[in-house]
Design a protein around this motif. Structure first.
Motif, PDB file in Angstrom:
ATOM      1  N   GLY A   5       0.853  -1.169   0.000  1.00 30.41           N
ATOM      2  CA  GLY A   5       0.000   0.000   0.000  1.00 30.41           C
ATOM      3  C   GLY A   5       0.896   1.228   0.000  1.00 30.41           C
ATOM      4  O   GLY A   5       2.087   1.151   0.232  1.00 30.41           O
ATOM      5  N   GLY A  24      -5.604  -0.871   0.121  1.00 35.04           N
ATOM      6  CA  GLY A  24      -6.054  -2.231   0.325  1.00 35.04           C
ATOM      7  C   GLY A  24      -5.626  -3.154  -0.790  1.00 35.04           C
ATOM      8  O   GLY A  24      -6.428  -3.930  -1.298  1.00 35.04           O
ATOM      9  N   ASP A  26      -4.260  -6.289  -2.818  1.00 34.66           N
ATOM     10  CA  ASP A  26      -4.219  -7.706  -2.510  1.00 34.66           C
ATOM     11  C   ASP A  26      -2.811  -8.107  -2.132  1.00 34.66           C
ATOM     12  O   ASP A  26      -1.866  -7.794  -2.858  1.00 34.66           O
ATOM     13  N   PRO A  27      -2.630  -8.807  -0.994  1.00 35.86           N
ATOM     14  CA  PRO A  27      -1.278  -9.148  -0.555  1.00 35.86           C
ATOM     15  C   PRO A  27      -0.657 -10.234  -1.413  1.00 35.86           C
ATOM     16  O   PRO A  27      -1.330 -11.093  -1.960  1.00 35.86           O
ATOM     17  N   CYS A 134       2.189  -6.733   3.981  1.00 33.59           N
ATOM     18  CA  CYS A 134       0.895  -7.344   3.722  1.00 33.59           C
ATOM     19  C   CYS A 134      -0.247  -6.405   4.117  1.00 33.59           C
ATOM     20  O   CYS A 134      -0.056  -5.464   4.887  1.00 33.59           O
ATOM     21  N   LYS A 135      -1.414  -6.678   3.562  1.00 34.39           N
ATOM     22  CA  LYS A 135      -2.581  -5.849   3.841  1.00 34.39           C
ATOM     23  C   LYS A 135      -2.764  -5.689   5.346  1.00 34.39           C
ATOM     24  O   LYS A 135      -2.722  -6.666   6.103  1.00 34.39           O
ATOM     25  N   ARG A 136      -2.981  -4.468   5.751  1.00 33.15           N
ATOM     26  CA  ARG A 136      -2.936  -4.119   7.164  1.00 33.15           C
ATOM     27  C   ARG A 136      -4.211  -4.472   7.914  1.00 33.15           C
ATOM     28  O   ARG A 136      -5.317  -4.337   7.398  1.00 33.15           O
TER      29      ARG A 136
END
Length: 358
Positions: A5, A24, A26-27, A134-136
């Motif tokens: 991000g 957001g 995608d991880p 990675c997405k938080r």
């Protein structure tokens, strides 16, 4: 390894946004070629249950994306895990939860390491980089109350109630917000701290990261979420970072501070990144807080664009336009400079001296 991000950098460590409108992506997005030739990928992690859960989640994503690869998890204890009778801010080591993991990375004993992003020090060793964030999860702090105080909030606790926290940042802000409360250091992993809370009468409540409680499956223990107006969170809180060797292109091509009272809040909305930064004295009586913003909406560059391989504050983010990374980094630097120009260095210097004298 993962698509990042937009990162608000400065005042400590890169921050991937929080609150409404945060990035957001995608991880762990796959690339056409991973270049690792089927070898076993060794993933370093701390031994605690939370660290293992976090690392397992990253490895699960990697296994789904690369089913032909074999991943091995290598767990080890860090300085912060071993020294439990001293406040984090008094140990005198910046890399409390990362040094041993980075040593293993340097010795090629592991290929990548999964960290809580907030545990990383201000700057990485020169040969390492953050290859993925990675997405938080929710970055906010949470209050877990002693069973006898179930249903209360911090403002409703009796005078002189003791609140446990290992963070100067949390204590400094909450002392100012809730002057009727007392704050005392509490150490140990989440399991240990919750046991100390529930089985003894030493603490009326403890402050923990909401993200950690959620990952452990203990969301039901959250009695109160602290808004940014109550307590700004730590830089990077709620995000997982994957650290790798900066020159290890095979791993990168899979592309997918505890000791000072410094805090942030970030918001990404309509192509604008808003960053709030603050510093506090130990008792919260003296503080500085400022907000700045910058545009981060930039198109992706061509493969041979001029900024494709530029690292911003130790982060390799090939899926984020270089101009966006540079704008976010500059925002953090400018906000830090503004706070310093208004006296932040003096506040933090005094805080360190008082903390050392305690």
């Amino acid at each position: 390894m993962a698509e990042l991000g937009v990162s608000g950098v400065g005042l400590g460590r890169a921050d991937s946004g929080g609150g409404a409108g945060r990035a957001g992506a995608d991880p762990l997005l796959p690339q056409e070629e991973n270049g690792v030739d089927g070898r076993a990928i060794r993933v370093g992690t701390r031994r605690s249950q939370l660290a293992r859960i976090q690392t397992d989640s990253v490895v699960t994503m990697l296994r789904e994306l690369y089913p032909d690869l074999h991943f091995e998890i290598v767990a080890m204890s860090t300085t912060g895990d071993k020294i439990l009778d001293t406040a984090l801010s008094k140990i005198g080591e910046k890399s409390l939860f990362t040094k041993e993991l980075e040593n293993a990375l340097e010795r090629n004993e592991v290929d990548l390491v999964v960290h809580s992003l907030k545990d990383l020090p201000t700057s990485l060793p020169p040969d390492f980089t953050i290859g993925a964030v990675c997405k938080r999860e929710n970055p906010l702090d949470a209050v877990v109350f002693h069973p006898k105080n179930c249903g209360k909030t911090l403002s409703l606790l009796p005078e002189k109630s003791v609140i446990g926290t290992s963070s100067l940042r949390r204590a400094a802000q909450l002392k100012k917000k809730f002057p009727h409360l007392e704050f005392r250091d509490i150490r140990g992993n989440l399991n240990t701290r919750l046991k100390k809370l529930d089985e003894k009468e030493d603490f009326s409540a403890i402050i923990l990261a909401a993200a950690g409680l959620k990952r452990m499956g203990w969301e039901n223990r959250i009695g109160q979420l602290l808004s940014p107006e109550d307590c700004l969170y730590a830089v990077g809180q709620g995000a997982l970072a994957v650290e790798v060797r900066a020159k290890d292109q095979e791993i990168l091509n899979m592309e997918g501070g505890c000791s000072v009272p410094v805090a942030v809040n970030t918001l990404l909305k309509d192509g604008q990144l808003y960053l709030t930064g603050a510093v506090y004295s130990l008792d919260g009586s003296d503080s500085l807080k400022e907000t700045m913003q910058t545009g981060v909406s930039y198109p992706h560059q061509n493969e041979d664009g001029p900024n494709d391989d530029v690292q911003h504050v130790g982060i390799t983010a090939k899926n984020v336009p270089g101009q966006a990374q540079e704008a976010a980094e500059n925002l953090g630097v400018e906000l830090a400079s503004l706070l310093l120009s208004k006296g932040a260095k003096h506040i933090l210097s005094v805080a360190r001296q008082l903390n050392d004298a305690r």
